[in-house]
Design an enzyme around this catalytic site. Structure first.
Site, PDB file in Angstrom:
ATOM      1  N   GLY A  16      36.267 -46.465  32.102  1.00 36.27           N
ATOM      2  CA  GLY A  16      37.177 -46.659  33.240  1.00 36.27           C
ATOM      3  C   GLY A  16      36.585 -47.514  34.348  1.00 36.27           C
TER       4      GLY A  16
ATOM      5  N   HIS B 122      25.967 -50.314  34.690  1.00 36.57           N
ATOM      6  CA  HIS B 122      25.985 -49.363  33.570  1.00 36.57           C
ATOM      7  C   HIS B 122      24.608 -48.705  33.420  1.00 36.57           C
ATOM      8  CE1 HIS B 122      29.957 -50.409  32.338  1.00 36.57           C
ATOM      9  NE2 HIS B 122      29.669 -51.588  31.852  1.00 36.57           N
TER      10      HIS B 122
HETATM   11  P1  A3P Z   1      41.217 -48.078  26.134  1.00 39.01           P
HETATM   12  O1  A3P Z   1      40.390 -48.938  25.243  1.00 39.01           O
HETATM   13  O2  A3P Z   1      41.227 -46.647  25.708  1.00 39.01           O
HETATM   14  O3  A3P Z   1      42.580 -48.600  26.372  1.00 39.01           O
HETATM   15  P2  A3P Z   1      35.889 -50.118  30.996  1.00 39.01           P
HETATM   16  O4  A3P Z   1      36.624 -50.706  32.137  1.00 39.01           O
HETATM   17  O5  A3P Z   1      34.832 -49.132  31.403  1.00 39.01           O
HETATM   18  O6  A3P Z   1      35.375 -51.167  30.062  1.00 39.01           O
HETATM   19  O7  A3P Z   1      36.925 -49.211  30.200  1.00 39.01           O
HETATM   20  C1  A3P Z   1      37.962 -49.821  29.483  1.00 39.01           C
HETATM   21  C2  A3P Z   1      39.000 -48.780  29.224  1.00 39.01           C
HETATM   22  O8  A3P Z   1      39.729 -48.501  30.426  1.00 39.01           O
HETATM   23  C3  A3P Z   1      40.030 -49.265  28.208  1.00 39.01           C
HETATM   24  O9  A3P Z   1      40.505 -48.078  27.559  1.00 39.01           O
HETATM   25  C4  A3P Z   1      41.077 -49.868  29.123  1.00 39.01           C
HETATM   26  O10 A3P Z   1      42.336 -50.044  28.529  1.00 39.01           O
HETATM   27  C5  A3P Z   1      41.106 -48.821  30.225  1.00 39.01           C
HETATM   28  N1  A3P Z   1      41.648 -49.317  31.483  1.00 39.01           N
HETATM   29  C6  A3P Z   1      41.522 -50.544  32.048  1.00 39.01           C
HETATM   30  N2  A3P Z   1      42.182 -50.593  33.210  1.00 39.01           N
HETATM   31  C7  A3P Z   1      42.752 -49.387  33.397  1.00 39.01           C
HETATM   32  C8  A3P Z   1      43.595 -48.835  34.417  1.00 39.01           C
HETATM   33  N3  A3P Z   1      43.964 -49.540  35.464  1.00 39.01           N
HETATM   34  N4  A3P Z   1      44.010 -47.554  34.286  1.00 39.01           N
HETATM   35  C9  A3P Z   1      43.634 -46.820  33.214  1.00 39.01           C
HETATM   36  N5  A3P Z   1      42.848 -47.289  32.205  1.00 39.01           N
HETATM   37  C10 A3P Z   1      42.403 -48.560  32.305  1.00 39.01           C
END
Ligand code: A3P
Length: 316
Positions: A64, A124
């Site tokens: 997230g 990270h």
């Molecule tokens: P999914 O692959 O389950 O869809 P990070 O940003 O740490 O790389 O995490 C990516 C994950 O967060 C992906 O999950 C992505 O789709 C989801 N994501 C990105 N923007 C988001 C938002 N505004 N609200 C909820 N989830 C989000």
């Protein structure tokens, strides 16, 4: 190794494990890194001098980060979303070991020294490694985490979609690596526990939140985040409206609809399509991929690692 990675500085005595395709991970101080981020990590630990007013967003990948980047930026700048329409959240909040100290360093206009608002920086890096660097500044940190099965599923999908490898990367292999902790910035469990324990010891400085809590009631948690950050919403009409707008402008639906976030052009910092950071944004998507045996295996580890440490999280 991707173009631009360098072997300079690489200590050949580090343990190495195959990850996916022709990529290897290198173990350093108990955590696993892709080579280019290991070099960035060392730079961060050598050179990064946080300010007391900084806000550091920490996360394990795929939990997230992108969402929280948008939220923290919007909360601190009281932005109703105009900036998010034309800037990818990763351009507004840079990641230390990737964008500021990594191989593809960038300059950020949001770091204007005349600006009065806090700098928001992401990482990270596990707390176990970052603690000494942030201690002198005693700045605030926000840590987001996500249940391990969804994190793994999101990671696997991210790798499959964003890079092309000659060899396939079956889910079974991704599960095996995740369970053994061999995943970039992993082990996942040690990463989460590091920040969780710190948040218990110093709740005024480390805010621990889960993806699922945020999904469940985004508005309440934005309010809590703003309080933690020292910029609470004061409850008058204008502020309340901005709060409602932040919920919407940072939602998956809204963010993933912007051209800048849908673009298949590669980001300058990771050589991945800008769209890679948006997939489904749902809770429980692992149910569409992991079989019962995989679920049981991960849940058993979650109970051992989290529940036995007192963190009752991650099995559902
Ligand atoms: P999914 O692959 O389950 O869809 P990070 O940003 O740490 O790389 O995490 C990516 C994950 O967060 C992906 O999950 C992505 O789709 C989801 N994501 C990105 N923007 C988001 C938002 N505004 N609200 C909820 N989830 C989000």
């Amino acid at each position: 190794m991707e173009n631009g990675d360098s072997n300079e500085d690489y200590d050949s005595s580090l343990p190495v494990e195959k990850w996916c395709g022709d990529e290897q991970l290198y173990q350093w101080k108990g955590f696993w890194f892709r080579l280019q981020y290991l070099l960035g990590t060392r730079q961060v630990l050598d050179k990064f001098k946080p300010l007391p007013s900084d806000v550091i967003l920490a996360s394990f990948p795929k939990t997230g980060t992108t969402w929280l980047k948008a939220l923290l930026y919007s909360i601190i700048n009281r932005s109703s979303g105009a900036c998010l329409r034309s800037n990818h959240p990763h351009m507004l909040v840079p990641t230390l070991e990737v964008q500021l100290y990594g191989a593809q360093q960038q300059s950020f206009s949001t770091f204007d020294s005349t600006s009065s608002s806090s700098r928001i920086l992401a990482t990270h890096l596990p707390h176990q490694l970052l603690a000494d660097a942030v201690k002198p500044a005693d700045c605030r940190m926000v840590y987001v985490t996500r249940n391990p099965k969804d994190t793994l599923t999101s990671f696997w999908q991210f790798v499959l979609k964003s890079r092309s490898y000659e060899e396939p990367w079956p889910l079974e292999m991704a599960v095996e690596k995740f369970c053994n902790g061999v995943v970039p910035f992993g082990p996942y469990y040690d990463h989460v526990l590091g920040y969780w324990k710190e948040s218990l010891e110093r709740p005024e400085k480390v805010f621990f939140i889960t993806y699922e809590e945020l999904k469940d009631d985004t508005k309440t948690h934005i309010r809590r985040l703003a309080e933690f950050l020292g910029c609470p919403f004061n409850g008058d009409g204008g502020e309340e409206e901005i709060l409602d707008e932040i919920v919407i402008s940072c939602s998956f639906e809204k963010l993933s609809s912007h051209e800048v976030n849908r673009s298949i052009e590669h980001s300058p910092w990771m050589r991945l399509p800008m769209s890679s950071f948006f997939r489904k944004g749902e809770v429980g998507d692992h149910r569409n991929y992991l079989n019962n045996e995989m679920v049981e295996r991960i849940d058993t580890i979650t109970v051992q690692k989290f529940h036995e440490s007192g963190l009752m999280y991650g099995v559902n």
